[in-house]
Scaffold this motif. Structure first.
Motif, short mmCIF file in Angstrom:
data_model
loop_
_atom_site.label_atom_id
_atom_site.label_comp_id
_atom_site.label_asym_id
_atom_site.label_seq_id
_atom_site.Cartn_x
_atom_site.Cartn_y
_atom_site.Cartn_z
N GLU A 143 5.60 -0.39 -1.78
CA GLU A 143 5.88 -0.27 -0.35
C GLU A 143 7.02 0.72 -0.19
N VAL A 178 -1.05 7.47 1.14
CA VAL A 178 -0.32 6.46 1.91
C VAL A 178 -1.27 5.72 2.85
N SER A 179 -0.83 4.50 3.25
CA SER A 179 -1.64 3.67 4.13
C SER A 179 -0.75 2.82 5.01
N ASP A 180 -1.19 2.61 6.26
CA ASP A 180 -0.48 1.72 7.17
C ASP A 180 -0.98 0.29 7.09
N TRP A 203 2.27 3.05 -0.56
CA TRP A 203 2.11 4.32 -1.24
C TRP A 203 1.37 4.10 -2.55
N ARG A 249 5.09 1.82 4.69
CA ARG A 249 3.69 2.05 4.35
C ARG A 249 3.46 1.76 2.86
#
Length: 506
Positions: free
Chosen positions: A114, A147-149, A121, A119
């Protein structure tokens, strides 16, 4: 980085859709006779290394290397499962597929954290083949990020560490944060084919700077250190040590050790940021079985160090390949440091929630050369057994698992002449055979044995040692038996727990 490096050769969304279709096609024809009931495996296709282990937004996440178009190793993707309890898992969409020029031949192994921005990673190796000086195919690898939300859908950021010297092996980033700074280790092979681990650091997770050579393997025959992991552990007295893990390629067998094609292990030592790692132990094996490779760990929210590994089918034949799938991960293990400064690995406490029925056999003595059926048919079990070695006269004594009417079976037994626990597949119905032997130090032997449809994991004396191997049974009922050879077997306690599914099988 040049724009060409990060240019797409295919739209990532299209690549993900194709991968999902590939897995679905294999899964539709999958034969579940050996498909794991309580181990993580892909719905279809080949899997290998665990990747991106983390706890994010209330869920445990396990990613893994995936070839979605066949049951042989091929262009790597990242498969994904998640759980809210580390026991019951659900399948998530495939997270990463090759789509950039720099990764056109595979999205290789890495890790997840995180980020400072909240986000998730992913750090991974982009892999492509290059033509060598003699026309042969060679690796060309770089480190990349995404990356992701939401922890499920990812945006690629492209290359974060280039490979300007075009080194042949340059992969598997593991990232963590310490004292306000981000660190990364990954493995490499020098031009003269020596295995090393490099250390990089960053303030913002995007711009990474070379710090130093962290470790060079002392054996010149070891040409690559894959899937490095690096983390601190404290013993019960509060003494802090650093554990450097790697999967050594090129190590040769030495007695009972290093019997596999490639072998995963660790060294324990000391380290301070900016310094070189100082080993204080020799190389030690994580697991003494036939099939254990590429372990990775992460820190749970409660501070536990949790590890998964790949049950690696390096040596053919692989019977499950004709069934639409190949490969599985181990059970999650908690890694601790004991009073003697030695590593112990045990199944995480959550695995007790898999139990759905118990038979308690109490204490008893098995007669000379006696064979006793404990359970005439079971496909998923946990066996807890304690042996009084000082009162046992048998030369060999223990369990036969996956025992079928054709007398095929796999043995897990105590060998009095070597004072070792032996996992022996000489009578296995299918697949590779051979045996492995793990040491233990006392005259009391406690075994915790997990039996799945085509595998066995053994934990010895509360995690002093472990053994993981495939065991492929014949058709029909799969019994568990107890046997004593040339003497008696003194059982102090014996229980068999039936285990439920983790939700990934059918």
């Amino acid at each position: 980085m040049t724009s060409d490096i990060n240019r797409e050769f295919i739209d990532h969304a299209s690549a993900l859709r194709a991968a999902e279709e590939g897995v679905a096609k294999l899964a539709a024809g999958r034969n579940d006779r050996w498909y794991p009931k309580f181990h993580i495996a892909s719905d279809g296709g080949w899997i290998n290394d665990p990747n991106g282990l983390c706890y994010y937004k209330g869920r445990w996440h396990v990613f893994y290397q995936l070839h979605p178009f066949g049951t042989q190793w091929g262009p790597m993707h990242w498969g994904h499962v998640s759980s809210d309890d580390m026991i019951t898992w659900r399948r998530e969409p495939i997270a990463l597929a090759p789509s950039l020029n720099v990764e056109r031949d595979g999205v290789f192994s890495g890790s997840a954290v995180e980020g400072d921005d909240g986000r998730l990673w992913l750090f991974y190796t982009g892999h492509r083949w290059q033509e060598g000086p003699n026309g042969e195919q060679e690796n060309l690898e770089v480190q990349c990020a995404a990356v992701s939300d939401d922890g499920v859908h990812f945006e690629k950021l492209g290359v974060i560490i280039d490979n300007p010297d075009r080194l042949f092996h340059f992969r598997d980033p593991k990232v963590w944060k310490q004292d306000g700074r981000w660190y990364m280790v990954f493995g490499m092979s020098t031009p003269d084919k020596r295995g090393q681990i490099l250390l990089y650091s960053s303030e913002n997770m995007r711009a990474w700077h070379y710090e130093r050579l962290l470790f060079r393997h002392p054996n010149p025959g070891v040409y690559m250190l894959e899937c490095p992991d690096f983390f601190p552990l404290s013993d019960p007295n509060g003494n802090l040590r650093w554990v450097l893990c790697f999967s050594a390629m090129g190590e040769h067998p030495n007695g009972f050790s290093n019997r596999n094609l490639h072998n995963a292990g660790y060294v324990i030592g000391t380290w301070e940021p900016g310094e070189r790692f100082q080993p204080q132990t020799e190389f030690r094996m994580w697991d003494w079985g036939h099939n254990y490779y590429a372990p990775q760990s992460f820190e749970a929210p409660d501070g536990r160090r949790i590890q998964y590994a790949w049950m690696s089918p390096f040596i053919p034949p692989h019977p499950m390949q004709e069934d639409g799938w190949c490969g599985q991960l181990t059970l999650p293990r908690e890694v601790t440091l004991d009073h003697y400064g030695c590593i112990r690995t045990n199944p995480v406490e959550e695995t007790t929630a898999l139990r759905c029925g118990t038979t308690d056999f109490g204490s008893f003595v098995l007669d000379v050369n006696e064979n006793r059926v404990l359970c005439d048919d079971i496909d998923a079990a946990e066996i807890e057994m304690e042996i009084d070695v000082s009162e046992t006269t048998a030369e060999r004594a223990g369990l036969k698992i996956h025992s079928t009417d054709d007398n095929a079976h796999t043995c897990v037994y105590y060998d009095d002449q070597t004072h070792r626990v032996v996992l022996d597949r000489h009578a296995a119905a299918l697949g590779n055979r051979g045996y492995r032997a793990a040491p233990f130090t006392s005259h009391h032997l406690k075994l915790q044995v997990f039996v799945d449809r085509s595998s066995v994991e053994v934990f010895i004396n509360d995690g002093e040692q472990a053994m993981s191997s495939y065991s492929t049974p014949s058709p029909g009922k799969r019994a568990i038996e107890l046997n004593a050879e040339s003497g008696t077997l003194a059982i102090q306690s014996l229980r068999i727990h039936r285990l439920r599914s983790i939700g990934l099988d059918r």
